[in-house]
Design a protein around this motif. Structure first.
Motif, mmCIF file in Angstrom:
data_model
loop_
_atom_site.group_PDB
_atom_site.id
_atom_site.type_symbol
_atom_site.label_atom_id
_atom_site.label_comp_id
_atom_site.label_asym_id
_atom_site.label_seq_id
_atom_site.Cartn_x
_atom_site.Cartn_y
_atom_site.Cartn_z
ATOM 1 N N ARG A 66 -8.178 -12.348 25.393
ATOM 2 C CA ARG A 66 -7.976 -11.559 24.141
ATOM 3 C C ARG A 66 -6.731 -11.851 22.969
ATOM 4 N N SER A 67 -6.777 -13.365 23.925
ATOM 5 C CA SER A 67 -6.258 -14.397 22.685
ATOM 6 C C SER A 67 -6.621 -14.603 21.780
ATOM 7 N N CYS A 68 -7.766 -15.113 22.848
ATOM 8 C CA CYS A 68 -9.051 -16.032 21.762
ATOM 9 C C CYS A 68 -9.723 -15.280 20.961
ATOM 10 N N ILE A 69 -9.811 -13.783 21.305
ATOM 11 C CA ILE A 69 -10.821 -12.882 20.571
ATOM 12 C C ILE A 69 -9.615 -12.030 19.480
ATOM 13 N N MET A 111 -12.804 -17.253 -1.762
ATOM 14 C CA MET A 111 -11.853 -18.313 -2.066
ATOM 15 C C MET A 111 -11.876 -19.636 -0.797
ATOM 16 N N SER A 112 -11.494 -20.208 -1.433
ATOM 17 C CA SER A 112 -10.932 -21.395 -0.591
ATOM 18 C C SER A 112 -10.060 -21.330 0.307
ATOM 19 N N PHE A 113 -10.844 -21.815 1.091
ATOM 20 C CA PHE A 113 -9.966 -21.829 2.521
ATOM 21 C C PHE A 113 -8.068 -22.757 2.871
ATOM 22 N N ASN A 114 -8.161 -23.734 1.237
ATOM 23 C CA ASN A 114 -6.617 -24.314 1.514
ATOM 24 C C ASN A 114 -5.797 -22.866 0.924
ATOM 25 N N MET A 115 -6.376 -22.169 -0.564
ATOM 26 C CA MET A 115 -5.087 -20.699 -0.660
ATOM 27 C C MET A 115 -5.523 -20.252 0.398
ATOM 28 N N MET A 116 -6.073 -19.998 1.358
ATOM 29 C CA MET A 116 -6.308 -18.527 2.484
ATOM 30 C C MET A 116 -5.501 -19.394 3.738
ATOM 31 N N PHE A 117 -5.067 -20.464 3.581
ATOM 32 C CA PHE A 117 -4.453 -21.583 5.152
ATOM 33 C C PHE A 117 -2.764 -20.586 5.263
ATOM 34 N N PRO A 118 -1.851 -20.833 4.054
ATOM 35 C CA PRO A 118 -0.772 -19.630 5.019
ATOM 36 C C PRO A 118 -1.305 -18.172 4.820
ATOM 37 N N GLY A 119 -1.498 -17.796 5.061
ATOM 38 C CA GLY A 119 -2.348 -15.901 5.158
ATOM 39 C C GLY A 119 -2.690 -16.309 6.343
ATOM 40 N N ILE A 120 -3.772 -16.485 6.098
ATOM 41 C CA ILE A 120 -4.234 -16.953 7.989
ATOM 42 C C ILE A 120 -3.280 -17.240 8.430
ATOM 43 N N MET A 121 -2.933 -18.168 8.851
ATOM 44 C CA MET A 121 -1.936 -17.941 10.087
ATOM 45 C C MET A 121 -0.802 -16.871 10.549
ATOM 46 N N PHE A 122 -0.544 -16.552 9.260
ATOM 47 C CA PHE A 122 -0.068 -14.963 9.749
ATOM 48 C C PHE A 122 -0.629 -14.354 10.511
ATOM 49 N N VAL A 123 -1.598 -13.567 10.090
ATOM 50 C CA VAL A 123 -2.581 -12.996 10.049
ATOM 51 C C VAL A 123 -3.403 -13.575 11.761
ATOM 52 N N ILE A 124 -3.635 -14.641 11.396
ATOM 53 C CA ILE A 124 -3.797 -14.960 12.976
ATOM 54 C C ILE A 124 -2.648 -14.775 14.218
ATOM 55 N N ILE A 125 -1.812 -15.294 14.019
ATOM 56 C CA ILE A 125 -0.498 -14.682 14.616
ATOM 57 C C ILE A 125 -0.240 -13.358 15.071
ATOM 58 N N LEU A 126 -0.494 -12.603 13.949
ATOM 59 C CA LEU A 126 -0.295 -11.206 14.477
ATOM 60 C C LEU A 126 -1.765 -10.764 14.773
ATOM 61 N N PHE A 127 -2.144 -10.111 14.420
ATOM 62 C CA PHE A 127 -3.491 -10.617 15.417
ATOM 63 C C PHE A 127 -3.318 -10.901 16.546
ATOM 64 N N ALA A 128 -3.655 -11.791 17.630
ATOM 65 C CA ALA A 128 -3.125 -12.653 18.364
ATOM 66 C C ALA A 128 -2.360 -11.612 19.713
ATOM 67 N N ALA A 129 -0.994 -11.367 18.950
ATOM 68 C CA ALA A 129 -0.221 -10.639 19.573
ATOM 69 C C ALA A 129 -0.430 -9.517 19.974
ATOM 70 N N VAL A 130 -0.805 -8.565 18.453
ATOM 71 C CA VAL A 130 -1.352 -6.849 19.361
ATOM 72 C C VAL A 130 -2.325 -6.350 19.725
ATOM 73 N N VAL A 131 -3.633 -8.118 19.829
ATOM 74 C CA VAL A 131 -4.547 -8.078 20.659
ATOM 75 C C VAL A 131 -4.387 -8.011 22.575
ATOM 76 N N SER A 132 -3.122 -9.332 22.578
ATOM 77 C CA SER A 132 -3.326 -9.797 23.728
ATOM 78 C C SER A 132 -1.659 -9.331 24.423
ATOM 79 N N GLY A 133 -1.146 -8.999 23.600
ATOM 80 C CA GLY A 133 0.925 -8.674 23.933
ATOM 81 C C GLY A 133 0.383 -7.765 25.075
#
Length: 381
Positions: free
Chosen positions: A61-64, A82-104
């Motif tokens: 679930r963490s991987c998903i 969008m360039s990946f560099n522009m998305m990087f700060p936001g995408i890190m936050f979203v990754i952590i949030l999604f991982a926590a919600v799905v695998s918590g």
């Protein structure tokens, strides 16, 4: 209590002796091989498949949860939206949030199993001594999804805020425990050490791993404590063991001791006077003040101090300090998590989980036994 370190929990078992060796060392350990073979090993084996499945589900679930936003980000980058560099700060936050919600909830199940295993093993280790053990952890069993997790968190938060956290029996009465400032400490040691200014200033406290009982007529409670400053930039100012032992007899004076170089008494010592210990080595290692010089030197004899040092050494702790007053010995020892019964990421069917807990409890008994020898004061009572 501290940041999770599975390697540390595994290393804690490396030096544990075999149960056969332990059974010959103390009369209380005579039947521990049978307890392992007849009780603990079958139960831990039954839980082993659930442990593997719980960890596998949590990792999947963490991987998903982390993989989905990464996949979306790659698609957006490929589409040149969008360039990946522009998305990087936001995408890190979203990754952590999604991982926590799905695998918590899945990880909650893993660590609930860890708590339940610790309760099983430590309670079995306490039984030969007639002691009791309680993790003091909140009940998170039954959490299956994010909604049930939030519901349980809300219930626990409301209970602790109202000062009605988990209620547990101790030799000193029923105590409600938990986090925060409105929850009682499960041991008198907290208030005793705080009054003696042997605990740092803090605004939040948490307790776990309570061991309590009676040894040779002396009631005691030992618990792990974590004290924090609180607020946005909260830091941990104390993490370790608090121990309170009540004797059937009273001390004649008040003695306060601590490791030298950490605690100093000066003009505010009041009626406490500096004590010169018998051993020069102990004199350099500890600072001692007392209202009764004779009693303090007899109390903190080299053999008894060695028991304190042995406790400190075993738990890889430091800044040992304590108060001897009225009818109690109260100690604080800074140390990382103890009484963990091994890592949840290793097989449960390992006798060293049981053996390491027995060794720790035996050391606590040795400490109490050493200070219960009151020949040095009986003639003066």
């Amino acid at each position: 209590m501290s940041g999770f370190n599975p390697q540390k929990l595994s290393d804690a078992l490396v030096g544990a002796p075999s149960l056969e060796v332990l059974s010959a060392k103390r009369p209380e350990f005579a039947h521990v091989p049978k307890v392992w073979s007849d009780v603990l090993r079958p139960e831990l084996a039954r839980r082993e498949s659930d442990r593997k499945e719980a960890i596998r589900t949590a990792i999947t679930r963490s991987c998903i949860g982390a993989g989905l936003p990464i996949f979306v980000a790659i698609l957006l980058a490929i589409s040149s939206l969008m360039s990946f560099n522009m998305m990087f700060p936001g995408i890190m936050f979203v990754i952590i949030l999604f991982a926590a919600v799905v695998s918590g909830p899945a990880w909650i199940r893993v660590f609930t199993m860890k708590s339940q295993t610790k309760q099983l093993v430590l309670a079995a280790a306490c039984e030969p001594f007639g002691f009791s053990y309680d993790t003091l952890h909140p009940d998170l069993s039954g959490v299956e999804d994010f909604r049930s997790l939030m519901q349980r968190a809300t219930e626990l938060s409301a209970a602790y805020s109202a000062g009605s956290g988990k209620t547990v029996p101790t030799p000193f009465g029923m105590i409600s425990t938990g986090s925060g400032n409105g929850i009682e400490a499960p041991t008198p040691a907290y208030e005793v050490l705080k009054a003696a200014k042997l605990l740092p200033s803090h605004s939040r406290r948490k307790f776990e791993d309570m061991i309590s009982g009676e040894r040779a007529g002396a009631k005691f409670v030992l618990v792990e404590a974590r004290l924090e400053t609180g607020g946005k930039n909260s830091t941990t100012v104390f993490q370790g063991i608090l121990a309170h032992v009540e004797y059937p007899e009273r001390f004649l004076g008040r003695t306060v001791m601590a490791r030298s170089g950490w605690w100093k008494r000066g003009r505010d010592a009041g009626d406490l006077k500096r004590v010169d210990l018998i051993s020069r080595e102990l004199e350099d290692a500890f600072t001692v003040y007392s209202t009764d010089q004779v009693e303090a030197r007899a109390l903190l004899s080299p053999d008894r101090m060695e028991r304190l040092i042995a406790l400190e050494r075993h738990f890889s702790g430091g800044k040992l300090r304590g108060v001897f007053e009225d009818g109690h010995m109260t100690l604080a020892l800074e140390a990382d998590d103890q009484f963990e019964a091994g890592s949840i990421f290793q097989t449960l069917v390992d006798p060293r989980r049981y053996a390491s807990a027995l060794v720790e409890l035996g050391l606590v008994c040795d400490l109490i036994d050493g200070f219960l020898t009151r020949d040095w004061v009986r003639g003066r009572l």
